[in-house]
Scaffold this motif. Sequence first.
Motif, short mmCIF file in Angstrom:
data_model
loop_
_atom_site.label_atom_id
_atom_site.label_comp_id
_atom_site.label_asym_id
_atom_site.label_seq_id
_atom_site.Cartn_x
_atom_site.Cartn_y
_atom_site.Cartn_z
N VAL A 77 0.83 -1.20 0.00
CA VAL A 77 0.00 0.00 0.00
C VAL A 77 0.87 1.25 0.00
CG1 VAL A 77 -1.75 1.27 1.28
CG2 VAL A 77 -1.87 -1.22 1.16
N ILE A 78 1.92 1.23 0.79
CA ILE A 78 2.81 2.40 0.89
C ILE A 78 3.38 2.76 -0.48
CG2 ILE A 78 5.05 3.15 1.80
CD1 ILE A 78 4.35 1.55 4.35
N ARG A 79 3.73 1.76 -1.27
CA ARG A 79 4.41 1.99 -2.54
C ARG A 79 3.45 2.09 -3.72
NH1 ARG A 79 10.04 1.07 -1.81
NH2 ARG A 79 10.46 0.26 0.28
N VAL A 104 0.48 3.80 10.44
CA VAL A 104 1.83 3.49 9.95
C VAL A 104 1.86 3.65 8.44
CG1 VAL A 104 3.51 1.64 9.65
CG2 VAL A 104 2.37 1.94 11.85
N VAL A 105 0.88 3.06 7.77
CA VAL A 105 0.82 3.13 6.32
C VAL A 105 0.66 4.58 5.86
CG1 VAL A 105 -0.62 2.55 4.33
CG2 VAL A 105 -0.03 0.79 5.99
N ALA A 106 -0.22 5.33 6.51
CA ALA A 106 -0.47 6.71 6.09
C ALA A 106 0.79 7.55 6.16
CB ALA A 106 -1.56 7.32 6.96
N LEU A 107 1.54 7.44 7.26
CA LEU A 107 2.74 8.25 7.44
C LEU A 107 3.85 7.83 6.48
CD1 LEU A 107 2.67 8.30 11.33
CD2 LEU A 107 2.37 10.28 9.84
N HIS A 108 4.05 6.54 6.35
CA HIS A 108 5.13 6.09 5.48
C HIS A 108 4.78 6.27 4.01
CE1 HIS A 108 6.12 4.31 9.33
NE2 HIS A 108 7.34 4.18 8.90
N ARG A 109 3.51 6.14 3.69
CA ARG A 109 3.10 6.42 2.30
C ARG A 109 3.35 7.88 1.97
NH1 ARG A 109 0.31 5.06 -2.12
NH2 ARG A 109 -1.33 6.43 -2.90
N THR A 110 3.10 8.78 2.91
CA THR A 110 3.35 10.20 2.69
C THR A 110 4.82 10.44 2.34
OG1 THR A 110 1.60 10.80 4.25
CG2 THR A 110 3.25 12.48 3.76
#
Length: 746
Positions: free
Chosen positions: A210-212, A231-237
Amino acid sequence: MSEAAATTPLPSSAFNLPDTLSAKSAPALIGADEAHFAAIAKSLADTIAELSANLDTARRAPGRLGREAMDRDSEIHRLTARLRTLRRFGLDLCLGHFVPDDGSAPVYVGRLGLTDSEGRRLLVDWRSPAAEPFFAATHAHPMGLASRRRYRWSDGLISDYWDEVFTADGLEGHAAALDDQSAFIASLGGERSSRMRDVLSTIQSDQDAVIRAGSRGALVVDGGPGTGKTVVALHRTAHLLYADPRLGHRRGGVLFVGPHRPYLDYVADVLPSLGEEGVRTCVVADLVAEGADALPEADPEVARLKSSVAMVRAIEPAVALYEEPPAEGMTVSTHWADVWLSASDWAAAFAAVEPGTPHNEARDQIREELLTILMDKHADEYGDGDEDGDSDTDEDGESSGVSPQLLRRSLLQNRELIGALHRAWPILEPTDLVGDLWSVPAYLRKCAPHLTVDEVRALQRKDAPHAWTVSDLPLLDAARQRLGDPESSARRQRHEAAVAAERARRADVMESILQNVEIDESEGALGMLHGQDIKDTLIDEDGLPTAEPDLLAGPFAHIVVDEAQELTDAEWQMLLLRCPSRSFTVVGDRAQARHGFTESWRERLERIGLDRIEVASLTVNYRTPEEVMAEAAPVIREALPDANVPTSIRSNGIPVGRGAAADLDAVLDGWLAEHPEGVACVIGDAGFRPVSPRVRSLTPTLSKGLEFDLVVLVDPENFGGGIAGAVDRYVAMTRATQRLVVLTSA
């Protein structure tokens, strides 16, 4: 690591393993790591020294103008940000490493990329494609890995590490480092800190996918408590800003919208730790100036009415009523003659406004069009005068022409004309416009014909139309966007007057110089002063004063919305206005919507105006122990039988505690004594005041998105009934990562 700490010598060893992990200290296991960390330490010191020198040089550089000044400032900003990031961390820039199964050298993955003086890659940036196997490899799809090692850092040193082996041959020599559970689950067993745990090294393959994912359209990240949505939201940003050039800061950047202020405080240091410092964060209320003091809407029916897109769309006809041209013409007198301004002339001037121009900024365009129409009519009837301001007279002594400059000045001095323009197209304040909707029933019925008579009556508050609530904010925002800056016209006119005065003053000075110097006008710099072009270039036309910039006004290239299930349709319009590309990451859980969420994500987002929607589901609960989820799942399923309750894969053997509310202090004191680290939270006791900095007191709503080692619920049945009450209890219970205690009053 603090900036001060970064200036002290780095330790001789990167490892500080406790005695219980002595087997992991074997040179065969960590010798290669020690050598690599020594190289990282040297490169860090060299890089910091080099960046510091470059920054000093840039700051000492002489002042520049225009593009050179912008480039210099940009370079100073880049160097400062890079230095700040490097000084923030030491060796703990490194997250771990993986060993390819082809026998090649280990690849070390870091928060940032790092090379030594010879160009050897010491750390691969976690966001780069080369680092993807570190996060995405699984035993089913090892992605060419033989093994993977993750580190746990404490105070800048490695306090533990785990190895995952993907091939049978890779087991040799790793036995001491293998754990019964995966590195991810083991790392979540640690105590919480007062800030969100750095979870970069614990991203799992489902989250990494999802992040990538790409940034085009809207990506929904749907998942229950503990699935790693935040976690996903921050790292995806951070990953999008690194990997997608369309989202860079110069092209709008990324806005991160959280559910409440404690949440933003909680994650404040996460994005910088991922290599990104330029992301703007806010809650929805921050988007409007009135949001700072807005209170919740007391009447649920009024809140429902204001939450609709139809109510936001009422702003357009509310403004349009102030944009109707006069139905009758008028005679406009000048110092030389009268000119007829017809109703069709008014309509033509109003129609000349450029599409998309805010109402308050459009009046200057109308004024200029009116002047053009009147001056053309005057010229057609009486002829033009000379550009120098002289007018000619016929044999009867009547004026046969006047210069455009003098005629324009005369028209601008005509109070009847300017007054008629101001009445026909008034400058409007957003607060007055929305306040009138709540105090003038006929106005509201005209602008919102979908409302019934009873609904119009319910929305009226004549005694306090400006007592803003949270439900008013989307309408105020829509009004501000549609109206624009009320002061823009006044500032522009002051600027034009100042420029004219400066031009006249400099013209007098140059004329005085030229009168006292004998010079060939065709030669030299002084001769150039006779030219109008050089006179104009000496005037700074770019100094138009402006209001303080609204850093949240957008447009943004991408918006990330966490806990998005709580946004109303009207609040979504606030975000759509700020993201014309419709590039969104939407993070939420339908089962945690306090007011219910009966649609699918796709249905909801299509209805509010998004398209190209993709949904990714996270179904594994990595955070919440099975013991807690066993108690929480029935709470939400009683109200929402189809709730997407994730499967918890971690068990710690600690049952949910029960007791009396009077035991609160004893519960906390006992836990604090047994746990020298970690954070506890009391939810539901409004009168409780923590005495330890490791204990917080929150409402169920303000606990959303956060996590704590110990959660103590006080009288959860008092949270309310219906879906809202069930959601509050479910959310509060699933904040616990270790232990949950439920206390009730007698």
